[in-house]
Design a protein around this motif. Structure first.
Motif, short mmCIF file in Angstrom:
data_model
loop_
_atom_site.label_atom_id
_atom_site.label_comp_id
_atom_site.label_asym_id
_atom_site.label_seq_id
_atom_site.Cartn_x
_atom_site.Cartn_y
_atom_site.Cartn_z
N VAL A 156 45.01 22.81 28.89
CA VAL A 156 44.82 22.00 27.24
C VAL A 156 43.58 22.62 26.92
CG1 VAL A 156 44.81 19.21 26.80
CG2 VAL A 156 46.42 20.04 27.99
N LYS A 157 43.26 22.86 25.21
CA LYS A 157 42.83 23.29 24.86
C LYS A 157 41.61 21.54 24.72
CE LYS A 157 43.86 26.10 21.56
NZ LYS A 157 44.60 26.71 20.24
N PRO A 158 39.54 22.27 24.94
CA PRO A 158 39.32 20.86 24.72
C PRO A 158 38.96 20.23 23.46
CG PRO A 158 38.19 22.85 25.56
CD PRO A 158 39.36 23.48 25.07
N GLY A 159 39.50 18.86 23.51
CA GLY A 159 40.06 17.75 22.61
C GLY A 159 41.03 17.50 22.26
N GLU A 160 42.21 18.03 22.67
CA GLU A 160 43.61 17.89 22.58
C GLU A 160 44.41 17.02 24.05
OE1 GLU A 160 47.52 21.21 22.00
OE2 GLU A 160 45.61 22.14 22.81
N LYS A 161 44.86 16.36 23.63
CA LYS A 161 45.82 15.72 24.13
C LYS A 161 47.25 16.02 24.10
CE LYS A 161 41.87 12.79 24.44
NZ LYS A 161 40.96 12.87 25.49
N CYS A 179 45.61 11.45 46.82
CA CYS A 179 45.65 12.65 45.71
C CYS A 179 43.88 12.99 45.14
CB CYS A 179 46.57 12.32 44.99
SG CYS A 179 46.58 13.47 43.20
N MET A 180 43.95 13.97 45.41
CA MET A 180 41.50 14.31 44.76
C MET A 180 42.43 14.43 43.06
SD MET A 180 39.12 16.36 46.31
CE MET A 180 38.33 15.04 47.11
N PRO A 181 41.10 13.72 42.08
CA PRO A 181 41.89 14.41 40.29
C PRO A 181 40.44 15.27 40.84
CG PRO A 181 41.52 12.09 41.13
CD PRO A 181 41.36 12.64 42.32
N VAL A 182 40.84 15.97 39.45
CA VAL A 182 39.69 16.69 39.30
C VAL A 182 39.30 17.15 37.43
CG1 VAL A 182 39.09 19.33 39.82
CG2 VAL A 182 40.24 18.43 41.73
N ALA A 183 38.49 17.40 37.30
CA ALA A 183 38.14 17.02 36.10
C ALA A 183 36.89 18.62 35.44
CB ALA A 183 37.33 16.26 35.60
N THR A 184 37.23 19.43 34.67
CA THR A 184 36.42 19.96 34.26
C THR A 184 35.88 20.51 32.50
OG1 THR A 184 36.88 23.05 34.48
CG2 THR A 184 38.57 21.94 33.40
N ASN A 185 35.51 21.03 31.80
CA ASN A 185 35.09 21.33 30.83
C ASN A 185 35.55 23.10 30.20
OD1 ASN A 185 32.70 22.53 32.50
ND2 ASN A 185 31.41 21.29 31.45
N VAL A 227 41.11 11.49 35.26
CA VAL A 227 39.91 12.65 34.95
C VAL A 227 40.19 13.14 33.50
CG1 VAL A 227 41.77 15.13 34.67
CG2 VAL A 227 41.87 13.35 37.00
N GLU A 228 40.83 12.56 32.60
CA GLU A 228 40.01 12.52 30.87
C GLU A 228 38.83 12.05 31.06
OE1 GLU A 228 41.92 13.78 29.08
OE2 GLU A 228 43.14 14.76 30.56
N ALA A 229 38.37 10.60 31.32
CA ALA A 229 37.12 10.37 31.55
C ALA A 229 36.15 11.21 32.20
CB ALA A 229 36.68 9.19 31.86
N LEU A 234 31.90 15.51 30.52
CA LEU A 234 31.39 17.48 31.25
C LEU A 234 31.09 18.17 30.18
CD1 LEU A 234 33.12 17.82 34.54
CD2 LEU A 234 31.40 17.44 34.08
N MET A 235 31.98 17.42 28.71
CA MET A 235 32.38 18.48 27.59
C MET A 235 31.33 18.01 27.00
SD MET A 235 36.45 18.93 26.96
CE MET A 235 36.80 17.78 27.14
N ALA A 236 30.81 16.65 26.69
CA ALA A 236 29.72 16.15 25.69
C ALA A 236 28.05 16.24 26.69
CB ALA A 236 30.29 15.09 25.64
#
Length: 242
Positions: A156-161, A179-185, A227-229, A234-236
């Protein structure tokens, strides 16, 4: 001028990593065929190579935040880039991925993915794909480790939902594990659909595990929200405004 230079360096980076993948695949092949440890060692070596060359060729650094799991666990991750796959695999002691079946026929990747215990599914038929995932996990076809699923089903591209798919809950419920959630930028620096690679700090964050036993609605809401938050944060932090 600088953009042209970055394109050239990105191209060289992509080509040398493709060559290295082939070389690693050949050198480790005898060990990988007789032992899954050999396949995992090859994949770990390749991940380290990619991260090292990204740092000195592209000035693309990486950082792992939070505590990667050490035991049996389901990992539900944000997927923006091939880079987040590399970072999650390198940070986890025994990661294996839910992957689309077509990748099994990809040279080098297919063989090694199979040998480390990745679970192939047919993404075109969601119901059958979920059933196949559950059967593969339940039957113990794969070795002990951390099973990684990309809850949105694709990069999923940054900013895309894109919606979070119910297959993650099905696995969480079937396995009876946290379950371990994982976020990324990572998609900001290693974008989908282009060879351009950008300098910066790519981050993968392992969040607090979600306890076992939640109902579907509660689990899916918590997973997506956290994950989204974190990914947005991270992207900000990296300067992305959306």
């Amino acid at each position: 001028m600088m953009l042209a230079v970055r394109w050239v360096i990105s191209l060289v980076f992509v080509v040398q990593n493709a060559v290295m993948m082939l070389l690693v695949g050949i050198v480790f092949l005898p060990w990988a065929l007789v032992s899954s440890k050999g396949a995992r060692a090859a994949c770990k070596f390749y991940c380290i190579w990619v991260l090292w060359t990204a740092r000195w060729m592209l000035n693309l650094r990486h950082e792992i935040r939070g505590t990667p799991p050490s035991g049996e666990m389901l990992i539900a991750a944000k997927h923006q880039s091939f880079l987040d796959i590399i970072m999650i695999f390198n940070a986890s002691p025994a990661a294996k991925f839910i992957m689309k079946r077509e990748l099994l026929w990809t040279p080098v990747i297919g063989l090694y993915a199979y040998r480390i215990g990745c679970v192939p599914v047919n993404r075109g038929k969601r119901g059958k794909a979920i059933k196949k995932m559950l059967n593969d996990v339940k039957s113990g076809l794969t070795a002990a480790g951390q099973l990684v699923i990309y809850s949105q089903g694709t990069r999923v591209k940054p900013g895309e939902k894109k919606p979070y798919k119910v297959g993650t809950f099905a696995l969480y419920d079937q396995m009876g594990q946290v379950c371990m959630p994982v976020a990324t930028n990572a998609g900001l620096f290693w974008p989908k659909g282009t060879i351009m690679r950008k300098p910066g700090l790519a981050v993968v964050t392992f969040l607090e595990p979600i306890p076992a036993g939640l109902e579907q609605a509660a689990f899916m809401e918590r997973l997506e929200t956290e994950v989204e938050a974190c990914s947005d944060s991270l992207m900000a932090e990296a300067g992305f405004s959306g």
